[in-house]
Structures are given as structure tokens and as C-alpha cells.
Design an enzyme around this catalytic site. Structure first.
Site, PDB file in Angstrom:
ATOM      1  N   PRO A 289      -5.059   0.690  18.508  1.00  0.00           N
ATOM      2  CA  PRO A 289      -4.712   0.203  17.169  1.00  0.00           C
ATOM      3  C   PRO A 289      -4.809   1.254  16.051  1.00  0.00           C
ATOM      4  CG  PRO A 289      -6.812  -0.721  17.897  1.00  0.00           C
ATOM      5  CD  PRO A 289      -6.252   0.014  19.065  1.00  0.00           C
TER       6      PRO A 289
ATOM      7  N   TYR B  54       3.441   6.953  10.043  1.00  0.00           N
ATOM      8  CA  TYR B  54       2.600   5.801   9.702  1.00  0.00           C
ATOM      9  C   TYR B  54       3.433   4.703   9.017  1.00  0.00           C
ATOM     10  CZ  TYR B  54      -1.621   3.221   8.458  1.00  0.00           C
ATOM     11  OH  TYR B  54      -2.584   2.249   8.359  1.00  0.00           O
TER      12      TYR B  54
ATOM     13  N   LYS C 296       0.395   0.373  15.046  1.00  0.00           N
ATOM     14  CA  LYS C 296       1.790   0.347  15.522  1.00  0.00           C
ATOM     15  C   LYS C 296       2.153  -0.834  16.428  1.00  0.00           C
ATOM     16  CE  LYS C 296       3.418   3.785  13.417  1.00  0.00           C
ATOM     17  NZ  LYS C 296       3.373   3.072  12.154  1.00  0.00           N
TER      18      LYS C 296
ATOM     19  N   HIS D  94       0.843  -1.204   0.000  1.00  0.00           N
ATOM     20  CA  HIS D  94       0.000   0.000   0.000  1.00  0.00           C
ATOM     21  C   HIS D  94       0.875   1.250   0.000  1.00  0.00           C
ATOM     22  CE1 HIS D  94      -4.164  -1.606   1.419  1.00  0.00           C
ATOM     23  NE2 HIS D  94      -3.584  -2.412   0.551  1.00  0.00           N
TER      24      HIS D  94
ATOM     25  N   TYR E  43      -9.787   5.446   6.960  1.00  0.00           N
ATOM     26  CA  TYR E  43      -9.961   5.843   8.366  1.00  0.00           C
ATOM     27  C   TYR E  43     -11.023   6.933   8.397  1.00  0.00           C
ATOM     28  CZ  TYR E  43      -5.583   3.501   9.785  1.00  0.00           C
ATOM     29  OH  TYR E  43      -4.595   2.588  10.061  1.00  0.00           O
TER      30      TYR E  43
END
Ligand code: RFL
Ligand code: PHB
Length: 420
Positions: free
Chosen positions: A323, A415, A327, A102, A231
Site C-alpha cells: 500500500p 503518485y 496504488k 491534496h 510518509y
């Protein structure tokens, strides 16, 4: 023998099996190893595999059985550094074949979706979507192949003498107490494990935040709604669209802490998810029966330090993140990287520098990931005290994030994973 990118060393020491009789307890079998690892989650298994590559003998003690562990559905997103570590350990073949690379994620708020191109923002870094269950399976298979011992169903594990240079771990199996004598103990037994609890309270400090909500997650054999993760910040609460493959989806919705999976029929879940997404995503969701449904509580937690004499904590045994930043597994992997290198340095060079520096090095990275996960959680969830003002602040932050190159770069570099 080659072990990923490492040339595997000969096993440094043969492990003698000693039979002892004690007047009080029958020591059915005592083992001696260099590193006794408690817990066969990703932290323990990866540590075992890397140590094996370095020729360091190790034994894993796990209180559950293999099938139970492989039945746990957890993380899905691997940082590039974690992928590199799995390559180094020689367990990345299936990951490269089946994992989904991704380049970015989508943020959904105010009824619209915005893409964050993380690859562009980080000079080419990407993530791989590959389930923790699969990482665990690959590591278990590799361990079986090299013939290192894992003791499943080890009951009443207890840690002894880690303040000396002759630590021991005891456990009960088939009704008999057994002992593993070792040079070091690695506590990789997760948040509810015994290792952290074995440390005298005056030697440890703990920092914690429990969030007033959880995540209800389902797994379903339906194609993901979008090629990248979504998200979502919505007035009804957070939602996340994730996946495990082109035909298997993982979805989450924020729920209350006292909620229960029995309150959520599949139909109720799909309706709630669709209500929180933008119209295009809502219309594109392919629904189907759930094959797993569970609720996870959200928590931030750090124990300091991460070393107590000859006991090291790694992974969830030492820290927990909500979550939202993906991480947890990645932090477990970075701890294991530091610890495995420190132990290699100890055995190869007789140097204590690595093991002495382990805790502060690991904690420096842990706290940055804690901050990132807390920030993502705060920006995307509805809190019981989220009033109209704080809801507007969240939207302003999200708007800034998708419109400022600097903000996009800051989010992206965290991220995809900060450097080790
Ligand atoms: P684990 O996986 O909990 O493994 C610990 C092992 O120790 C065993 N054990 C014992 N063994 C012997 N004696 C005892 N007394 C023992 N007590 C416990 C347990 O049976 C177990 O096998 O810890 P580890 O290895 O540190 O790995 C940590 C990760 O599992 C965790 O951080 C992640 O799953 C967190 N996480 C995510 N992390 C990510 O990096 N990316 C993600 O996308 C992501 N998504 C998630 C997540 C965690 C979630 N939940 C369920 C909290 C999504 C969710 C919903
Ligand atoms: C998952 O796929 O389970 C997942 C992905 C991203 C997260 C958390 C969980 O932030």
C-alpha cells in the site's frame, strides 16, 4: 438518461429468467446476462456501473453481504484519473462534496519533514482523499438505483466454459445451485478469489514478492495531525499519517509479520507512532480511542496474462501492490476502464480489438505501478537486513528526492497517477 458524462443507453437485452429441472440438481433459477461479474469490491462495482452506462447487462455475484463489505477499511487516496472515472460513472457527487483535495505529501526522515508539491511538479495534477468504503457505498447505491442485480451471499462460486463463447457461472444460494449464463466473465474477486484459481496452471504465470513486515493501521475520530499525508522513514520502522476527513484520522506503523492486533493497545500504538515522527508532528498528534485496528501483510504480485478466453481478471484478482504507493484501488480502476471500453467496443462495433488488447494494455500500466510501489516500500521501510549502509542509502535517496526537481517530478507523476 444521463450517467455521469455518458449518455446511458437503453438496456440492450431483456434478461430472461429460465426455470429448469435437472435430474441431479435442482436449478432453482437460471439467469442470462451479458457480463457476469464476480466480486462486489470497487473493481466489480465500478465495472458494473460503467457497463450499465453503456447499456450492457451485467450481474454481480458476491460471496459476502453488503454490510461486511462496507465494514472493510482500506484505501484512501484516489488518483485524478480514478476520480474522472467515477465522474464518468455518475458516482462522484459525494466524493466532490466530502473528499479532500491534496496537492502534495510530506516525507519525514532524519527527524525533519519535507513537502513534495505534486501539483506544481505535474503541471496541476492533484489527488483526492476519500475512503474506499465511501467509493464502495456510492457505487452500491448507484447500482440499487439503476436496478441491476447483485447476488450477495453467493456461495461456492465456480466458473465454467470460459474457453468457449458460452461461459457460465454457478453458485449456491439458500442451499440451491443456480447458474448464470453469460457472454463474458469478469473476475473482480480480489486476491483470494476463485477466478484466478479457475485458470489452468499452465495458462498463467505469477510473479510475487512477500515483504518481511506488515502495517498495523488504526482509524480514530481525531483530527489529522497535518493537512497532508506524512510518509516516514525511521530507524524504528515506517509510519504513515493519513486521514479520511477533517475529524477522522488513519495512521499506520510498520510491524512484524507475526505480530497481532491484540499486542497493540491504543496507548502502545500512539506511543510508537509518536516515536517515529518528527518532534513537531509527534507533539501535534491528537490521540483518542481507535475505532478500527487491523494488520495488513505487504505483497507484490502479478498474474499474466489477465485474459483467458472469455474470462478477464481485473483489480486485486490479477495483481497486488504494497500500500505504500496508494496504488491498489487506482489500479483496479484503470483495469476496469480498459475492460469496460473493450466490452463496449465488442457490443457496439462487434470488434474484438479491445478485448484482445486488454491484457497487454492493462499489464503495461500495472507493472509501472508495481515498480513504483516496490520502490516506495524499499525506500521507506526497515528490512530485517537493513544495516547502517543501507539505512544511509535510504536517507541519501530521500534527500535526493526532496532536493532534485527531476526526482520530485518523477515521484509526483507516478503518485498522482500515470496517464491511461
Ligand atoms: P476487493 O476489494 O478485494 O474486492 C473483491 C470482492 O470479491 C469478493 N469475493 C468473492 N465473491 C464471490 N465469490 C468468491 N469466491 C469471492 N472471493 C472474493 C470479496 O468478498 C470482495 O468483496 O478487490 P478489488 O475490487 O480488486 O479492489 C482492490 C482494492 O480493494 C485494493 O487494491 C486496495 O484496497 C488497496 N489499498 C489501497 N489502494 C489504493 O489505491 N490507495 C490506497 O491508499 C490503498 N491503501 C490498500 C490500502 C489496501 C490495504 N490493505 C488492507 C491491504 C491500505 C491497506 C491497509
Ligand atoms: C490510507 O489512507 O489508508 C492510505 C493512504 C496512503 C497510502 C496507503 C494508505 O499510501
Amino acid at each position: 438518461m444521463r450517467c455521469g458524462s455518458i449518455v446511458r443507453k437503453q438496456v440492450a437485452r431483456k434478461v430472461p429468467l429460465i426455470r429448469q429441472q435437472s435430474p441431479k440438481i435442482l436449478w432453482e433459477r437460471s439467469l442470462r446476462t451479458q457480463v457476469a461479474i464476480i466480486g462486489s469490491g470497487p473493481a466489480g462495482l465500478l465495472l458494473g456501473q460503467l457497463l450499465d452506462c453503456y447499456g450492457i447487462d451485467n450481474v454481480i455475484l458476491e460471496r459476502k453481504d453488503r454490510e461486511y463489505i462496507l465494514g472493510r477499511i482500506r484505501a484512501g487516496v484516489l488518483e485524478q484519473g480514478t476520480v474522472g472515472l467515477l465522474e464518468e460513472a455518475g458516482v462522484a457527487e459525494r466524493l466532490h462534496r466530502d473528499g479532500l483535495v491534496h496537492d502534495g505529501v510530506e516525507l519525514c526522515f532524519g527527524g525533519s519533514r519535507y513537502r513534495i508539491d505534486m501539483k506544481a511538479a505535474t503541471g496541476g495534477k492533484t489527488m483526492v482523499v476519500y475512503g474506499q468504503t465511501e467509493v464502495t457505498r456510492d457505487l452500491m447505491d448507484a447500482r440499487l438505483k439503476v436496478g441491476r442485480e447483485t447476488i450477495y451471499d453467493a456461495g461456492d462460486v465456480s466458473l465454467h466454459d470460459f474457453g468457449t463463447d458460452q461461459p457460465k457461472v454457478r453458485y449456491v444460494k439458500d442451499g440451491k445451485t443456480r447458474e448464470v449464463a453469460c457472454d463474458f466473465i469478469a473476475g473482480c474477486d480480489g486476491f483470494r478469489g476463485v477466478s484466478r484459481l479457475s485458470v489452468p496452471t499452465e495458462a498463467i504465470r505469477m510473479f510475487e514478492r512477500i515483504y518481511p513486515f506488515g502495517w498495523l493501521g488504526i482509524l480514530s475520530d481525531t483530527p489529522p495531525v497535518s493537512p497532508e499525508l506524512i510518509y516516514t522513514n525511521h530507524e524504528r520502522g515506517f509510519a504513515l499519517c493519513s486521514m479520511r476527513s477533517a475529524t477522522r484520522s488513519r495512521y499506520y506503523v510498520q510491524c512484524t509479520n507475526d505480530d497481532h492486533v491484540d499486542n497493540w493497545s491504543d496507548d502502545r500504538f500512539w506511543d510508537e507512532l509518536r516515536r517515529r515522527l518528527d518532534p513537531k508532528a509527534a507533539a501535534g498528534i491528537v490521540i483518542g480511542p481507535s475505532i478500527e485496528k487491523s494488520i495488513a501483510q505487504l505483497r507484490s504480485f502479478v498474474a499474466e496474462p489477465m485474459r483467458f478466453g472469455r474470462l478477464f481478471l481485473a483489480g486485486d484478482a490479477a495483481h497486488i501492490v504494497p500500500p505504500t504507493g496508494a496504488k491498489g484501488l487506482n489500479l483496479a480502476a484503470s483495469d476496469v476502464r480498459y475492460l469496460s471500453h473493450a466490452l463496449r467496443e465488442f457490443y457496439n462495433e462487434r470488434s474484438h480489438a479491445g478485448i484482445d488488447g486488454y491484457s497487454s494494455k492493462a499489464l503495461a500500466r500495472v507493472w509501472k505501478a508495481e515498480r513504483f510501489s516496490w520502490w516506495m516500500t524499499s525506500m521507506l521501510h526497515r528490512f530485517p537486513d537493513t544495516d547502517e549502509f543501507s539505512a544511509r542509502i535510504q536517507l541519501a535517496e530521500l534527500n535526493y528526492l526532496v532536493s532534485s526537481q527531476a526526482a520530485t517530478a518523477a515521484m509526483s507523476e507516478q503518485y498522482v497517477g500515470l496517464p491511461y
